[in-house]
Design a protein around this motif. Structure first.
Motif, mmCIF file in Angstrom:
data_model
loop_
_atom_site.group_PDB
_atom_site.id
_atom_site.type_symbol
_atom_site.label_atom_id
_atom_site.label_comp_id
_atom_site.label_asym_id
_atom_site.label_seq_id
_atom_site.Cartn_x
_atom_site.Cartn_y
_atom_site.Cartn_z
ATOM 1 N N PRO A 85 0.512 -0.915 0.229
ATOM 2 C CA PRO A 85 0.005 0.214 -0.225
ATOM 3 C C PRO A 85 0.979 1.290 -0.035
ATOM 4 O O PRO A 85 1.846 1.846 0.695
ATOM 5 C CB PRO A 85 -0.900 -0.367 1.167
ATOM 6 N N LEU A 86 0.414 2.113 -0.819
ATOM 7 C CA LEU A 86 0.803 3.027 -0.610
ATOM 8 C C LEU A 86 1.506 3.909 0.578
ATOM 9 O O LEU A 86 2.183 5.120 0.861
ATOM 10 C CB LEU A 86 1.039 4.359 -2.043
ATOM 11 N N ARG A 87 0.257 4.285 1.365
ATOM 12 C CA ARG A 87 0.176 4.905 2.623
ATOM 13 C C ARG A 87 1.496 3.877 3.283
ATOM 14 O O ARG A 87 1.565 4.297 4.784
ATOM 15 C CB ARG A 87 -1.180 4.646 3.214
ATOM 16 N N ASN A 88 1.822 2.924 3.368
ATOM 17 C CA ASN A 88 3.314 2.480 3.510
ATOM 18 C C ASN A 88 4.511 3.577 3.745
ATOM 19 O O ASN A 88 5.662 2.706 4.523
ATOM 20 C CB ASN A 88 3.187 0.729 3.864
ATOM 21 N N ILE A 89 4.497 4.057 2.347
ATOM 22 C CA ILE A 89 5.473 4.565 2.034
ATOM 23 C C ILE A 89 6.059 5.887 2.948
ATOM 24 O O ILE A 89 5.017 6.810 2.426
ATOM 25 C CB ILE A 89 5.622 5.118 0.273
ATOM 26 N N ALA A 90 6.900 6.025 2.759
ATOM 27 C CA ALA A 90 7.530 7.901 3.376
ATOM 28 C C ALA A 90 8.097 8.481 2.555
ATOM 29 O O ALA A 90 7.843 9.003 2.488
ATOM 30 C CB ALA A 90 8.314 7.285 5.316
ATOM 31 N N GLU A 91 8.577 7.546 2.037
ATOM 32 C CA GLU A 91 9.135 8.636 1.255
ATOM 33 C C GLU A 91 9.751 7.920 0.316
ATOM 34 O O GLU A 91 10.605 6.751 0.509
ATOM 35 C CB GLU A 91 10.361 8.628 1.626
ATOM 36 N N VAL A 92 10.499 8.153 -1.182
ATOM 37 C CA VAL A 92 11.250 8.036 -2.235
ATOM 38 C C VAL A 92 12.127 8.532 -2.326
ATOM 39 O O VAL A 92 12.973 9.459 -3.060
ATOM 40 C CB VAL A 92 10.625 7.915 -4.013
ATOM 41 N N LEU A 93 13.049 7.477 -2.348
ATOM 42 C CA LEU A 93 14.799 7.768 -2.062
ATOM 43 C C LEU A 93 15.324 8.283 -3.430
ATOM 44 O O LEU A 93 14.811 7.486 -4.113
ATOM 45 C CB LEU A 93 15.928 6.999 -1.094
ATOM 46 N N PRO A 94 16.340 9.032 -3.539
ATOM 47 C CA PRO A 94 16.942 9.643 -4.446
ATOM 48 C C PRO A 94 17.380 8.975 -5.387
ATOM 49 O O PRO A 94 17.997 7.897 -5.107
ATOM 50 C CB PRO A 94 17.529 10.122 -4.172
ATOM 51 N N GLU A 95 17.867 9.231 -6.840
ATOM 52 C CA GLU A 95 18.534 8.273 -7.537
ATOM 53 C C GLU A 95 20.085 8.507 -7.420
ATOM 54 O O GLU A 95 20.712 8.694 -6.393
ATOM 55 C CB GLU A 95 18.677 8.525 -8.804
ATOM 56 N N ILE A 96 21.494 6.642 -7.231
ATOM 57 C CA ILE A 96 22.436 6.657 -7.017
ATOM 58 C C ILE A 96 22.757 7.530 -7.046
ATOM 59 O O ILE A 96 22.762 8.099 -8.905
ATOM 60 C CB ILE A 96 22.774 5.826 -8.154
ATOM 61 N N SER A 100 29.190 8.652 -7.089
ATOM 62 C CA SER A 100 29.841 8.778 -5.785
ATOM 63 C C SER A 100 30.890 7.426 -6.011
ATOM 64 O O SER A 100 30.129 5.912 -6.184
ATOM 65 C CB SER A 100 28.803 8.666 -4.304
ATOM 66 N N TRP A 101 31.690 7.030 -4.374
ATOM 67 C CA TRP A 101 31.779 5.995 -4.150
ATOM 68 C C TRP A 101 31.278 5.205 -3.412
ATOM 69 O O TRP A 101 31.347 4.002 -2.619
ATOM 70 C CB TRP A 101 33.120 6.083 -3.659
ATOM 71 N N ASP A 102 30.280 5.874 -2.655
ATOM 72 C CA ASP A 102 29.209 4.980 -0.911
ATOM 73 C C ASP A 102 28.145 4.280 -1.945
ATOM 74 O O ASP A 102 28.081 4.991 -3.294
ATOM 75 C CB ASP A 102 29.383 6.024 -0.123
ATOM 76 N N ASP A 103 28.382 3.194 -1.306
ATOM 77 C CA ASP A 103 27.104 2.653 -2.019
ATOM 78 C C ASP A 103 25.745 3.254 -0.944
ATOM 79 O O ASP A 103 25.672 4.282 0.207
ATOM 80 C CB ASP A 103 26.885 0.916 -2.019
ATOM 81 N N GLU A 104 24.461 3.262 -1.940
ATOM 82 C CA GLU A 104 23.473 4.087 -0.633
ATOM 83 C C GLU A 104 22.583 2.962 -0.045
ATOM 84 O O GLU A 104 23.340 0.805 -0.218
ATOM 85 C CB GLU A 104 22.251 4.477 -1.804
ATOM 86 N N ASP A 105 22.716 2.799 1.055
ATOM 87 C CA ASP A 105 21.748 2.058 2.386
ATOM 88 C C ASP A 105 20.911 1.385 1.505
ATOM 89 O O ASP A 105 20.778 0.427 1.746
ATOM 90 C CB ASP A 105 21.321 2.435 3.865
#
Length: 183
Positions: A85-96, A100-105
């Motif tokens: 359900p979309l109501r369970n989504i707090a945020e759509v995280l930005p693209e990679i 950057s050398w770091d991986d996103e969580d």
């Protein structure tokens, strides 16, 4: 009564039924060439191979439609066999950030659906859920899914209306307002 197809914001079928016909059509072309050429036609072998190919591809199409299809509606996101359900989504995280050398969580988070990871030829989209956990949505056309998903989550939260109001406020005063301010 509303049409359920009209409420679909984004859809990827996962597989198409027309691919079942590719093997038998190819075998039919080979059979036609053998008949035209005038040599011995391998009727049984080509028909058997065409049916065998159609059977195996039919299984793959059924699996593709069940496990790697994506559908976004104003209320839900379905990734394969899992519906969120979309109501369970707090945020759509930005693209990679490609530089950057770091991986996103979220890149190591669980992929939605019942598969062990993001399917081949699909890209992940990081989602932060309301309970604080991270998951990955995925799609072949991930840019369109990200845009539609971001808009749907914003509309569900009611954050789309204030953005429109701020755009009107940034446009400046109307012509009649300038005369009022001059007085």
């Amino acid at each position: 009564m509303s049409d359920p197809v009209a409420n679909v914001l984004f859809s990827e079928p996962g597989a198409r039924y027309r691919t079942i016909a590719y093997g038998p059509v190819l075998c039919g072309i080979v059979l036609a060439l053998e008949v035209i050429r005038g040599g011995q036609a391998h009727w049984f072998g080509l028909i058997f191979c065409g049916l065998l190919l159609a059977g195996f591809v039919w299984l793959q199409v059924i699996a593709g439609k069940r496990h790697i299809s994506v559908e976004l509606t104003p209320d839900t996101l379905r990734e394969g066999a899992e519906t969120l359900p979309l109501r369970n989504i707090a945020e759509v995280l930005p693209e990679i950030d490609e530089e950057s050398w770091d991986d996103e969580d979220w890149e190591s988070a669980r992929a939605l659906g019942e598969l062990t990871g993001v399917p081949r030829r699909r890209k992940g989209i990081g989602l932060k859920l309301r309970d604080g956990s991270l998951v990955q949505a995925w799609a072949r056309d991930h840019h369109t899914l990200r845009a539609e998903l971001t808009a749907a989550v914003a509309a569900l939260d009611g954050t789309a209306a204030p953005a429109a109001e701020s755009a009107v406020a940034d446009a400046g005063p109307a012509e009649g307002d300038e005369e009022k301010e001059a007085r």
